[in-house]
Design a protein around this motif. Structure first.
Motif, PDB file in Angstrom:
ATOM      1  N   ASN A  97     -85.345  22.007  86.573  1.00 39.51           N
ATOM      2  CA  ASN A  97     -86.511  20.977  86.170  1.00 39.51           C
ATOM      3  C   ASN A  97     -86.120  19.636  86.889  1.00 39.51           C
ATOM      4  N   ALA A  98     -84.905  19.079  86.848  1.00 42.05           N
ATOM      5  CA  ALA A  98     -84.567  17.861  87.417  1.00 42.05           C
ATOM      6  C   ALA A  98     -84.852  17.606  88.927  1.00 42.05           C
ATOM      7  N   ALA A  99     -84.885  18.703  89.656  1.00 39.88           N
ATOM      8  CA  ALA A  99     -85.300  18.705  91.257  1.00 39.88           C
ATOM      9  C   ALA A  99     -86.847  18.479  91.278  1.00 39.88           C
ATOM     10  N   ASP A 100     -87.551  18.813  90.221  1.00 37.63           N
ATOM     11  CA  ASP A 100     -89.078  18.451  90.559  1.00 37.63           C
ATOM     12  C   ASP A 100     -89.226  17.004  90.292  1.00 37.63           C
ATOM     13  N   PRO A 101     -89.640  16.341  91.539  1.00 40.55           N
ATOM     14  CA  PRO A 101     -89.980  14.671  91.574  1.00 40.55           C
ATOM     15  C   PRO A 101     -90.579  14.424  90.759  1.00 40.55           C
ATOM     16  N   THR A 102     -91.608  15.007  90.105  1.00 43.27           N
ATOM     17  CA  THR A 102     -92.374  14.455  88.833  1.00 43.27           C
ATOM     18  C   THR A 102     -91.997  14.849  87.574  1.00 43.27           C
ATOM     19  N   SER A 103     -90.788  15.343  87.379  1.00 42.17           N
ATOM     20  CA  SER A 103     -90.249  15.617  86.196  1.00 42.17           C
ATOM     21  C   SER A 103     -89.505  14.425  85.379  1.00 42.17           C
TER      22      SER A 103
END
Length: 227
Positions: A115-121
């Motif tokens: 989840n953290a790897a998603d830049p929009t998260s």
């Protein structure tokens, strides 16, 4: 939205910590994506409405966990920062302290990372939501630098705490994927990388590398954008 600090009574803080601890247990057992706020509330022994009163979403719960981890990291690092003045010893101690406090959570760290790897998260370490935990961590590296024997080029000194935090982010990524017993390879990485960083920091004052230092500082300021 989480309850403001000023509004927390001792009983409210205890409830809040119980909800966070319950969420972490369920994340370990069921995974982050499959765990619902209803299940967290049931595990914590509170109503769903009460759980949402303290935390508006699972993401807010994870942010509270990040904040807790940073507080534990600062406490674990205090010993080496009180005893050591050498920059390398302080840096190694702080990075190893993070591995110590994070160790119990390694089994499900990959779930958070997805989840953290998603830049929009909002769970991204670079997100606005993560700013309190990020700023706390950068401040710890500032304390590390200020109390050390390192003689740093003035232009670099203001940027170095954030650069050290970015180094830690790289270490965290390695640690997430480290399947060696007790993540021993991550500790080896820390012990091997710290002397290199120490030499680079000390070289930063030499005229021959001053141009490179200025380029790094300029890049950091450009990436950060207007204050």
């Amino acid at each position: 939205m989480a309850v403001p600090d000023a509004a927390r009574s001792p009983k409210a803080e205890q409830t809040r910590q119980t909800i966070v601890a319950s969420a972490m247990r369920l994340f370990r057992v069921s995974g982050y994506d499959r765990t619902t706020m209803r299940a967290i509330a049931q595990e914590a022994g509170v109503s769903v409405g009460n759980a949402y009163y303290y935390f508006g979403s699972k993401e807010h719960l994870v942010q509270a966990f990040y904040d807790q981890l940073q507080a534990e990291h600062a406490e674990a690092a205090a010993g080496v920062l009180d005893e050591e003045k050498g920059f390398a010893a302080r840096l190694e101690g702080v990075l190893l302290a993070w591995l110590d406090v994070a160790a119990p959570h390694h089994a499900f760290a990959g779930q958070f990372f997805r989840n953290a790897a998603d830049p929009t998260s909002p769970l991204s370490p670079f997100s606005e939501d993560s700013a309190p935990a990020r700023d706390t961590s950068i401040a710890l590296f500032g304390t590390l630098l200020d109390g050390s024997d390192a003689k740093v080029a003035p232009a670099l000194r203001a940027e170095l705490p954030e650069l050290l935090w970015l180094l830690q982010m790289g270490m965290v990524l390695f640690w997430v994927y480290d399947q060696s017993p007790d993540q021993a390879r991550s500790r080896t990485v820390v012990r091997r990388v710290v002397p290199i960083v120490d030499r680079l920091v000390r070289l930063s004052r030499m005229p021959v590398v001053r141009g490179i230092v200025d380029d790094v500082v300029a890049l950091m300021r450009e990436l950060r954008g207007p204050s």
